[in-house]
Design an enzyme around this catalytic site. Structure first.
Site, PDB file in Angstrom:
ATOM      1  N   LYS A 221       0.827  -1.204   0.000  1.00 33.32           N
ATOM      2  CA  LYS A 221       0.000   0.000   0.000  1.00 33.32           C
ATOM      3  C   LYS A 221       0.864   1.259   0.000  1.00 33.32           C
ATOM      4  O   LYS A 221       0.559   2.238  -0.700  1.00 33.32           O
ATOM      5  CB  LYS A 221      -0.938  -0.023   1.208  1.00 33.32           C
ATOM      6  CG  LYS A 221      -2.005  -1.108   1.100  1.00 33.32           C
ATOM      7  CD  LYS A 221      -2.708  -1.381   2.418  1.00 33.32           C
ATOM      8  CE  LYS A 221      -3.685  -2.552   2.263  1.00 33.32           C
ATOM      9  NZ  LYS A 221      -4.310  -2.966   3.536  1.00 33.32           N
TER      10      LYS A 221
ATOM     11  N   GLN B  16      -4.327  -1.499   9.744  1.00 30.89           N
ATOM     12  CA  GLN B  16      -4.193  -2.820   9.148  1.00 30.89           C
ATOM     13  C   GLN B  16      -4.775  -3.890  10.069  1.00 30.89           C
ATOM     14  O   GLN B  16      -4.422  -3.971  11.241  1.00 30.89           O
ATOM     15  CB  GLN B  16      -2.718  -3.129   8.862  1.00 30.89           C
ATOM     16  CG  GLN B  16      -2.489  -4.460   8.182  1.00 30.89           C
ATOM     17  CD  GLN B  16      -3.114  -4.544   6.793  1.00 30.89           C
ATOM     18  OE1 GLN B  16      -3.058  -3.593   6.022  1.00 30.89           O
ATOM     19  NE2 GLN B  16      -3.717  -5.666   6.481  1.00 30.89           N
TER      20      GLN B  16
ATOM     21  N   ASP C 128     -10.967   3.074   4.646  1.00 29.65           N
ATOM     22  CA  ASP C 128     -11.364   1.673   4.522  1.00 29.65           C
ATOM     23  C   ASP C 128     -12.880   1.524   4.459  1.00 29.65           C
ATOM     24  O   ASP C 128     -13.399   0.440   4.181  1.00 29.65           O
ATOM     25  CB  ASP C 128     -10.822   0.854   5.700  1.00 29.65           C
ATOM     26  CG  ASP C 128      -9.765  -0.149   5.277  1.00 29.65           C
ATOM     27  OD1 ASP C 128      -9.624  -0.366   4.055  1.00 29.65           O
ATOM     28  OD2 ASP C 128      -9.102  -0.724   6.141  1.00 29.65           O
TER      29      ASP C 128
END
Length: 291
Positions: free
Chosen positions: A52, A96, A119
């Protein structure tokens, strides 16, 4: 069989994002910023976060990486998130997952400012998705939507596979994929059936589908007797087998002789998930700067 190439589509979308990032960064004299938080030493999570960060660098998004030790408490994670919430250079925050055992992911995710939740997992953003009626509303309101489901829509649209009026069957009802992708299909005027572990006559239902989205986390679960000829199949599953290889929820070898459009694993949905994270970061940047 026709392959829906997620790598190629992802690169096309990223090239467009790179151009937009360059143009908009000049207008506000700073680049969009994405903060990543990695708690612990999980090797797979390290790889995901690194990919990422690399993707950000490739299109001009500034990365702020924040590693925390495995011993970090929920409160320490939340304290870091609050600092990033207040940092005006940070447009998006990615925590994460999964977190180390004993940590409460929901509490941490809920502490992320909704306008930095790239997200799309904060209850506010998940709720907003259920309130919109159309894809145009999602784009116009610049909603932050869960990355994998958004990637599924882009894969279909870039492949010129129509969604409007089609019968879509979603396998799985998770908050991460099943529920939001169902909402996105509805927003694109599909007729949607969401199936799960308690669904009766599953094969009869999926054989009626024009589009099948498999997101149940069971390797090679979907075989050719689940599908009809001419269907589009989006395989969201990523399952690592004992042989070390990755397999999707669809038995690729079993269906390869069918007349279908299908995403491979790997190389299908995966690249689009990261691309949609970049897209969400840019959307958050636009909203923060009134663009």
């Amino acid at each position: 069989m026709k392959i829906i190439n997620g790598k190629e589509i992802s690169q096309a979308v990223r090239q467009n994002l790179k151009t937009r990032v360059s143009e908009l960064s000049k207008r506000v004299s700073r680049a969009p910023g994405l903060a990543t938080i990695l708690v612990g030493e999980d090797s797979a999570s390290k790889v995901y976060v690194s990919s990422k960060i690399k993707a950000c660098e490739q299109i001009g998004i500034k990365s702020f990486h924040n590693p925390l030790p495995t011993s970090a408490t929920n409160q320490e994670i939340i304290d870091l998130i609050n600092k990033l919430n207040a940092n005006e250079e940070v447009d998006g925050i990615l925590l994460q997952l999964p977190l180390p055992d004993g940590r409460k992911a929901d509490e941490c995710i809920n502490s992320i400012a909704p306008d930095k939740d790239v997200d799309g997992l904060h209850p506010y953003n998940a709720g907003m998705l259920t309130l919109v009626k159309s894809w145009d509303d999602i784009i116009r309101q610049k909603l932050l939507v869960s990355c994998t489901p958004m990637g599924v829509v882009y894969l279909l649209k870039y492949s010129n596979i129509p969604i409007k009026g089609k019968n879509v069957v979603v396998l799985g009802r998770s908050n991460l994929v099943g529920k939001p992708v169902s909402m996105l299909m509805l927003a694109n005027n599909a007729t949607v059936t969401m199936t799960h572990s308690a669904t009766a006559n599953l094969k009869q239902i999926t054989r009626q589908a024009d589009i099948v989205i498999a997101a149940i986390g069971k390797a090679k679960f979907v075989t050719k007797d689940f599908l009809k000829e001419g269907a589009a199949v989006i395989d969201v599953g990523i399952n690592r087998a004992e042989d070390g290889k990755l397999y999707g929820d669809v038995d690729f070898e079993d269906v390869k002789d069918m007349n279908i459009n299908i995403t491979p694993v790997p190389g299908g949905v995966g690249p689009m998930t990261i691309t949609m994270l970049l897209n969400n970061t840019l959307i958050a940047f636009e909203k923060h700067n009134g663009l």
